[in-house]
Structures are given as structure tokens and as C-alpha cells.
Design a protein around this motif. Structure first.
Motif, PDB file in Angstrom:
ATOM      1  N   GLN A   8      10.711  11.757  -2.903  1.00 39.16           N
ATOM      2  CA  GLN A   8      11.972  12.403  -2.308  1.00 39.16           C
ATOM      3  C   GLN A   8      11.422  13.361  -1.163  1.00 39.16           C
ATOM      4  O   GLN A   8      10.550  13.983  -1.365  1.00 39.16           O
ATOM      5  N   ARG A  47      21.322  11.161  -4.987  1.00 38.48           N
ATOM      6  CA  ARG A  47      20.088  11.476  -4.980  1.00 38.48           C
ATOM      7  C   ARG A  47      19.602  12.527  -5.680  1.00 38.48           C
ATOM      8  O   ARG A  47      20.119  13.467  -5.751  1.00 38.48           O
ATOM      9  N   LYS A  96       7.622   6.546   1.278  1.00 39.61           N
ATOM     10  CA  LYS A  96       9.021   7.257   1.054  1.00 39.61           C
ATOM     11  C   LYS A  96      10.069   6.424   0.598  1.00 39.61           C
ATOM     12  O   LYS A  96      11.033   6.745  -0.528  1.00 39.61           O
TER      13      LYS A  96
END
Length: 436
Positions: A381, A427, A375
Motif C-alpha cells: 500500500q 483502502r 503495488k
């Protein structure tokens, strides 16, 4: 063919036709397994660290031999994406890729048989795994010795026995080294798999010691026939083992042969007839009452944790109460198709704490260290839109939804997908269509 149409078709078939249908489907399954094995090898080729463009070479991603020593290298986390597509864990996919690479580079006769449809992929993979510690020359010798019988003609246990013998014959020194290591591998432990309130005590030692111990149990059990006239042979053997390991044990089965000091964690609710013994499985409430009455010297009732309230702390460290809440929400590893149910795993901040993520039940998920590194470094994600509902996006755009029922792929990969937009933490935002 749709399931409903197939059911109607089968209902109209004669016995011979059903057998032919099953035979065709079995052949199709074997063909698919061979095709997946070939795809696994091609995935390894595509993820050679030397084949990747310089811009795609991740600084933290290591490269290791895909199979046995001397085989071509593959990037460390490549197996994770392949595994998710075929509904297996990264570990399972890594083994599949290793087998495929070894077949191509070390077992050419078996590989040719796989491609020609004459060797079963399961048999070829077993040989690849069994010969991984052999030199290339030794593996090639085994390849020639077993290729003819790797088409499924032998029962699996017989095939395993032949392969084991050929591997030992190929490298007697390695076989001896394994025997010497096995001689030191003695233990007594409780098995991991326990059901219906029962457990298994494993006693692993030399065969002579095991046979002698078994004879001792049999002799003591024979001596208990007068004391336990209504007990079965196995019940007397259990009592005999208890007497041998604990001379003060009771032999009256109504009392119980042994009263050990152990800690058992039971999860119960007033409106359910089933309780869960943590690490063991479901039990009826009646059996829980029996367990407590017969064995429990101390019962400690823990306060109920309200999982509807997203507990949070203003720190990176995770306190015990919050860790317990996360375990109750996520009883297993949250990576796609992962199998680990242990408490001894990492608790990952899905949005990193350093990037504004909270230390709370809706931003924490358990993962093994391997899955945690995948990860962190391999382009995956993850988001948890609700506590207990986890959505992953693999590096190629496919999405997987994980909840307490398991893993489901919820979107198809599309090359023309609009690039995801960053959220306030910088993100990518994960979007998925649950109806896909």
C-alpha cells in the motif's frame, strides 16, 4: 556497540589492536552475508505457491522457477518484501533468492561451504549466476571444480576468469552459441553515465576492428601535432576521432572539435551556482555558459512550473504539463530502494482513479512496470501525504518513507498491531511513527 563508544575504543587502540578489530568486523560481515543468503533461501521455501494456504493464493500472482530451469517455483512478488527489509530493490532481492536456490539445488558443495563458513557468499553467488544457463549436471561439475578456491584466496578478477573458463569447459556448445551471438552485438552509442558535461561514446565491435580503428585514430592524431602543438596527446586523439567521423569538424580546441545537433535540458535557478543537466548530472553555471556559448544554436526557456500548486485534471489521462510536474517532484522511481531515474516509467495513481483518486501531483508517482505490478497485486500500500513524500506499507506491516534523499524504514513490524481501518475509498489507512 554504540558509534561514539566504538570511536573512543578505537582511539585508545594500538596499531595491532586496530587491525584485529578490523579483522573481527570483516569476519562478522562475512558471517552476516552468509546468514542473509540462508534467509533468502528460506524465504523462497515459505513462498512456494504449493506451500501457501489456499486463501492466500492470489489469483493474479504468477509462480516462476526461483533460480535456473527446474528449480522450485516461488510466487512472483515475494522478493519485493524481502528486498525492502535488506535495503535493496525487488530486482536485487530476486537475484539473491535465485542464487540461494541454485546453490541449494544445483551447487551442493558450494552451499555446504557457505554454511560451514568456508566459502564466501559473494563467490558462491557468482558461480550460481554464471552457471544458471547450464544443465544440472554441468553446474554440478563446475561446483566441484571451483569450491576449493571460493574462500577468497584469489583476487576477484582471477576468480572470475577461472569460473568463466570452467563454465565454458562444462558446455562448449553454449559457449559457442554465445560467441556467435556476441559477433552480432556491434554498436556505437553514448553511455548513460555522464559527468561534468562530459559523455562517453562506446564503440563495441570485434577486437580486430577496434584495434584497427584505434590505430587510425593514433595515426591521424600524430598528423595533428603541428596544427595543435599545445594540445595533449588525448586532446589530439579526440580531435582525430572527430575528423574521422566528421570531416568538416574543427580541430581548434578553442572552437570545439565538433558541433553536433543535440537537445540538452538544463535546470537552473538564479540563486544557485550549480545547474542540473537532465540525465547527466550537476554542472557549474560557468560551464553552462560555456556550453551555451560554444554549442547551443537555439536556447528555449521553458516556463517555471509552480510545484507548490497541486495541479489536477478531471480525467484518468495525464497531460504533458502534469507529467512534467510529477517528474520534477519525483525524479526517480518511488518504490522502496528503487534505482530507476528514467522518464520512461509508469505514472501510478496511488489511490486508483476508479476508486475516487485524483489525477494530480499529490496522487501520482513514477514506477517501473515491475514495481507498479507489485503495488497492484502483491499487497503493498502507498500514500503521498505531501507531494514528494511517499509512504509505503509492505504486506507484513513495515513502513518505508521515500523522498528525494532515498528510502528509510520508519516503523518496526509488530505482530500485535491493530488492523488498519479503511478510508473513504475502502483502502487501508497507513499510519507510521516517524520517531521509531
Amino acid at each position: 556497540m554504540a558509534t561514539q563508544d566504538r570511536q573512543h575504543q578505537l582511539a585508545d587502540m594500538s596499531a595491532d589492536a586496530v587491525l584485529s578489530f578490523a579483522e573481527d568486523q570483516h569476519a562478522a560481515r562475512l558471517t552476516a552475508e552468509r546468514a542473509i543468503l540462508e534467509a533468502a533461501y528460506q524465504w523462497a521455501v515459505l513462498h512456494s505457491p504449493d506451500a501457501l494456504p489456499a486463501s492466500d493464493r492470489r489469483g493474479r500472482e504468477r509462480a516462476k522457477p526461483a533460480g535456473a530451469v527446474g528449480t522450485p517455483r516461488i510466487t512472483e512478488h515475494a522478493a519485493a518484501t524481502f528486498g525492502a527489509r535488506i535495503q535493496t530493490s525487488p530486482y536485487g532481492a530476486k537475484r539473491l533468492i535465485a542464487d540461494a536456490v541454485d546453490l541449494v539445488h544445483r551447487l551442493p558443495k558450494l552451499w555446504a561451504g557457505v554454511k560451514a563458513g568456508q566459502v564466501r557468499s559473494s563467490h558462491a553467488r557468482h558461480v550460481a549466476d554464471a552457471t544458471r544457463e547450464l544443465s544440472a549436471e554441468e553446474a554440478a561439475w563446475v561446483d566441484g571444480e571451483v569450491v576449493e578456491i571460493a574462500d577468497g584466496r584469489l583476487a576477484w578478477t582471477r576468480f572470475e576468469a577461472i569460473v568463466e573458463g570452467k563454465v565454458a569447459a562444462a558446455s562448449p556448445e553454449l559457449a559457442r552459441a554465445k560467441e556467435e551471438a556476441a559477433a552480432k552485438d556491434n554498436y556505437v552509442r553514448v553511455s548513460r553515465i555522464n559527468k561534468h558535461g562530459k559523455a562517453t561514446l562506446m564503440f563495441h565491435a570485434d577486437a580486430a576492428l577496434i584495434l584497427g580503428s584505434n590505430a587510425g585514430v593514433t595515426a591521424v592524431a600524430k598528423g595533428l601535432e603541428d596544427q595543435m602543438p599545445d594540445a595533449t596527446r588525448n586532446e589530439r586523439r579526440v580531435a582525430a576521432l572527430a575528423l574521422l567521423t566528421n570531416p568538416q569538424a574543427h580541430v581548434d580546441l578553442s572552437v570545439g572539435p565538433v558541433k553536433p545537433k543535440v537537445e540538452i535540458v538544463l535546470h537552473c535557478t538564479p540563486d544557485s551556482a550549480i545547474a542540473r543537466m537532465e540525465g547527466h548530472g550537476p554542472l557549474t553555471i560557468e560551464y553552462v555558459r560555456h556550453l551555451v556559448a560554444q554549442y547551443a544554436s537555439c536556447v528555449k526557456v521553458q516556463p517555471v512550473i509552480d510545484l507548490n500548486q497541486g495541479a489536477a485534471v478531471d480525467a484518468y489521462e495525464i497531460p504533458a504539463k502534469l507529467r512534467e510536474a510529477v517528474h520534477l517532484i519525483h525524479p526517480g522511481d518511488t518504490f522502496p530502494f528503487a534505482a530507476n531515474l528514467s522518464r520512461k516509467v509508469d505514472l501510478d495513481h496511488q489511490i486508483p482513479y476508479s476508486e475516487g483518486g485524483t489525477t494530480s501531483t499529490d496522487n501520482l508517482g513514477p514506477m517501473t512496470r515491475t514495481h507498479h505490478r507489485i503495488k497492484t497485486h502483491a499487497g503493498w500500500q502507498v500514500r503521498q501525504p505531501f507531494p514528494g513524500i511517499v509512504i509505503w506499507r509492505d504486506p507484513h506491516g513495515a513502513h518505508y518513507l521515500i523522498d528525494q534523499t532515498g528510502t528509510r524504514k520508519v516503523t518496526a513490524t509488530r505482530r500485535d498491531r491493530t488492523p488498519p481501518r479503511p478510508d473513504r475509498f475502502g483502502r487501508d489507512v497507513i499510519a507510521c511513527d516517524l520517531t521509531a
